[in-house]
Scaffold this motif. Structure first.
Motif, PDB file in Angstrom:
ATOM      1  N   LEU A 138     -12.710   5.958   0.688  1.00 41.15           N
ATOM      2  CA  LEU A 138     -11.603   5.037   0.924  1.00 41.15           C
ATOM      3  C   LEU A 138     -10.412   5.393   0.032  1.00 41.15           C
ATOM      4  O   LEU A 138      -9.264   5.385   0.485  1.00 41.15           O
ATOM      5  N   ALA A 139     -10.685   5.730  -1.222  1.00 40.96           N
ATOM      6  CA  ALA A 139      -9.604   6.160  -2.130  1.00 40.96           C
ATOM      7  C   ALA A 139      -8.906   7.392  -1.583  1.00 40.96           C
ATOM      8  O   ALA A 139      -7.671   7.476  -1.576  1.00 40.96           O
ATOM      9  N   ASP A 140      -9.687   8.349  -1.090  1.00 38.59           N
ATOM     10  CA  ASP A 140      -9.111   9.570  -0.534  1.00 38.59           C
ATOM     11  C   ASP A 140      -8.257   9.274   0.699  1.00 38.59           C
ATOM     12  O   ASP A 140      -7.182   9.843   0.877  1.00 38.59           O
ATOM     13  N   PHE A 141      -8.719   8.366   1.545  1.00 44.66           N
ATOM     14  CA  PHE A 141      -7.944   7.963   2.722  1.00 44.66           C
ATOM     15  C   PHE A 141      -6.613   7.336   2.299  1.00 44.66           C
ATOM     16  O   PHE A 141      -5.559   7.665   2.861  1.00 44.66           O
ATOM     17  N   LEU A 142      -6.652   6.468   1.309  1.00 46.60           N
ATOM     18  CA  LEU A 142      -5.415   5.839   0.824  1.00 46.60           C
ATOM     19  C   LEU A 142      -4.469   6.876   0.236  1.00 46.60           C
ATOM     20  O   LEU A 142      -3.266   6.872   0.527  1.00 46.60           O
ATOM     21  N   ILE A 143      -4.998   7.773  -0.593  1.00 41.41           N
ATOM     22  CA  ILE A 143      -4.184   8.791  -1.256  1.00 41.41           C
ATOM     23  C   ILE A 143      -3.568   9.748  -0.239  1.00 41.41           C
ATOM     24  O   ILE A 143      -2.374  10.060  -0.296  1.00 41.41           O
ATOM     25  N   SER A 144      -4.388  10.211   0.697  1.00 44.00           N
ATOM     26  CA  SER A 144      -3.955  11.280   1.602  1.00 44.00           C
ATOM     27  C   SER A 144      -3.180  10.804   2.820  1.00 44.00           C
ATOM     28  O   SER A 144      -2.330  11.533   3.322  1.00 44.00           O
ATOM     29  N   TYR A 145      -3.492   9.612   3.302  1.00 46.75           N
ATOM     30  CA  TYR A 145      -2.914   9.194   4.572  1.00 46.75           C
ATOM     31  C   TYR A 145      -2.123   7.887   4.507  1.00 46.75           C
ATOM     32  O   TYR A 145      -0.955   7.858   4.878  1.00 46.75           O
ATOM     33  N   LEU A 146      -2.767   6.820   4.103  1.00 48.93           N
ATOM     34  CA  LEU A 146      -2.152   5.505   4.244  1.00 48.93           C
ATOM     35  C   LEU A 146      -0.890   5.342   3.393  1.00 48.93           C
ATOM     36  O   LEU A 146       0.142   4.899   3.896  1.00 48.93           O
ATOM     37  N   VAL A 147      -0.958   5.697   2.115  1.00 45.64           N
ATOM     38  CA  VAL A 147       0.216   5.530   1.255  1.00 45.64           C
ATOM     39  C   VAL A 147       1.384   6.408   1.722  1.00 45.64           C
ATOM     40  O   VAL A 147       2.510   5.916   1.843  1.00 45.64           O
ATOM     41  N   PRO A 148       1.165   7.691   2.026  1.00 47.66           N
ATOM     42  CA  PRO A 148       2.295   8.485   2.533  1.00 47.66           C
ATOM     43  C   PRO A 148       2.873   7.950   3.847  1.00 47.66           C
ATOM     44  O   PRO A 148       4.095   7.886   4.003  1.00 47.66           O
ATOM     45  N   VAL A 149       2.011   7.542   4.776  1.00 50.92           N
ATOM     46  CA  VAL A 149       2.494   7.047   6.065  1.00 50.92           C
ATOM     47  C   VAL A 149       3.299   5.764   5.875  1.00 50.92           C
ATOM     48  O   VAL A 149       4.397   5.609   6.440  1.00 50.92           O
ATOM     49  N   LEU A 150       2.779   4.838   5.070  1.00 52.89           N
ATOM     50  CA  LEU A 150       3.506   3.590   4.850  1.00 52.89           C
ATOM     51  C   LEU A 150       4.815   3.820   4.093  1.00 52.89           C
ATOM     52  O   LEU A 150       5.803   3.136   4.348  1.00 52.89           O
ATOM     53  N   SER A 151       4.818   4.776   3.182  1.00 56.19           N
ATOM     54  CA  SER A 151       6.060   5.104   2.464  1.00 56.19           C
ATOM     55  C   SER A 151       7.121   5.599   3.429  1.00 56.19           C
ATOM     56  O   SER A 151       8.287   5.209   3.344  1.00 56.19           O
ATOM     57  N   MET A 152       6.719   6.470   4.334  1.00 55.29           N
ATOM     58  CA  MET A 152       7.681   7.028   5.271  1.00 55.29           C
ATOM     59  C   MET A 152       8.050   6.025   6.367  1.00 55.29           C
ATOM     60  O   MET A 152       9.156   6.056   6.889  1.00 55.29           O
ATOM     61  N   ALA A 153       7.139   5.150   6.727  1.00 51.41           N
ATOM     62  CA  ALA A 153       7.435   4.150   7.755  1.00 51.41           C
ATOM     63  C   ALA A 153       8.319   3.034   7.222  1.00 51.41           C
ATOM     64  O   ALA A 153       8.963   2.326   8.006  1.00 51.41           O
ATOM     65  N   TYR A 154       8.375   2.879   5.917  1.00 55.57           N
ATOM     66  CA  TYR A 154       9.158   1.805   5.313  1.00 55.57           C
ATOM     67  C   TYR A 154      10.639   1.910   5.669  1.00 55.57           C
ATOM     68  O   TYR A 154      11.281   0.906   5.964  1.00 55.57           O
ATOM     69  N   ILE A 155      11.180   3.098   5.677  1.00 51.69           N
ATOM     70  CA  ILE A 155      12.613   3.289   5.928  1.00 51.69           C
ATOM     71  C   ILE A 155      12.987   2.925   7.370  1.00 51.69           C
ATOM     72  O   ILE A 155      13.898   2.115   7.575  1.00 51.69           O
ATOM     73  N   PRO A 156      12.319   3.458   8.395  1.00 51.62           N
ATOM     74  CA  PRO A 156      12.680   3.041   9.756  1.00 51.62           C
ATOM     75  C   PRO A 156      12.470   1.549   9.982  1.00 51.62           C
ATOM     76  O   PRO A 156      13.271   0.895  10.657  1.00 51.62           O
TER      77      PRO A 156
END
Length: 160
Positions: A131-149
């Protein structure tokens, strides 16, 4: 023209601050907080988790499981490349401080959640590493980039 030059100047200052202040802070956090906490949990619980003792910087490898059947995750302190891209993009969207604080707060909360998952994985339940790896690799980057649009949409929608 003056407004765009101001935004470019602020973006350049953010990049400078990122590499001169934020990145070294992330290295210190990994070396002085995360790694020692994980090592302490590992030594107190005698688990099958190993952290490279020579690793330094914003990331390190965590190997867990039996030697012949082990898995490895790579831990990276939050607030990296995707954070930098998001905060620079934010400069061109708005100067309202609260939106910057939301982004920074998200990364701080994700750091704390991932640290908790690492502690659990190091001593008690190694599946929490996935779960930590999923958050580090996918969820946090995706949410960071989705925040702007999302923020652009939100700001346009609330102005009408």
């Amino acid at each position: 023209m003056k407004a765009i030059l101001l935004k470019i100047l602020v973006a350049v200052l953010i990049v400078i601050a990122y590499f001169q202040l934020w990145r070294p802070l992330r290295v210190i956090t990994a070396d002085e907080i995360v790694k020692p906490v994980c090592q302490t949990v590992i030594s107190n619980t005698q688990s099958n988790v190993r952290i490279d003792p020579d690793a330094a910087g914003v990331y390190f490898a965590i190997q867990f499981g039996e030697q012949e059947n082990s898995s490895t995750i790579y831990y990276r302190i939050q607030g990296g490349f995707f954070f930098l891209v998001a905060i620079i993009s934010l400069v061109f969207v708005t100067f309202e401080v609260k939106y910057y604080l939301y982004l920074i707060g998200f990364h701080i909360l994700s750091f704390l959640l991932i640290l908790l998952l690492l502690i659990i994985g190091c001593g008690y339940f190694s599946n929490s590493f996935y779960l930590a790896d999923f958050l580090i690799s996918y969820l946090v980057p995706v949410l960071s980039m989705a925040y702007i649009p999302w923020l652009i949409y939100y700001l346009r929608k609330t102005k009408h």
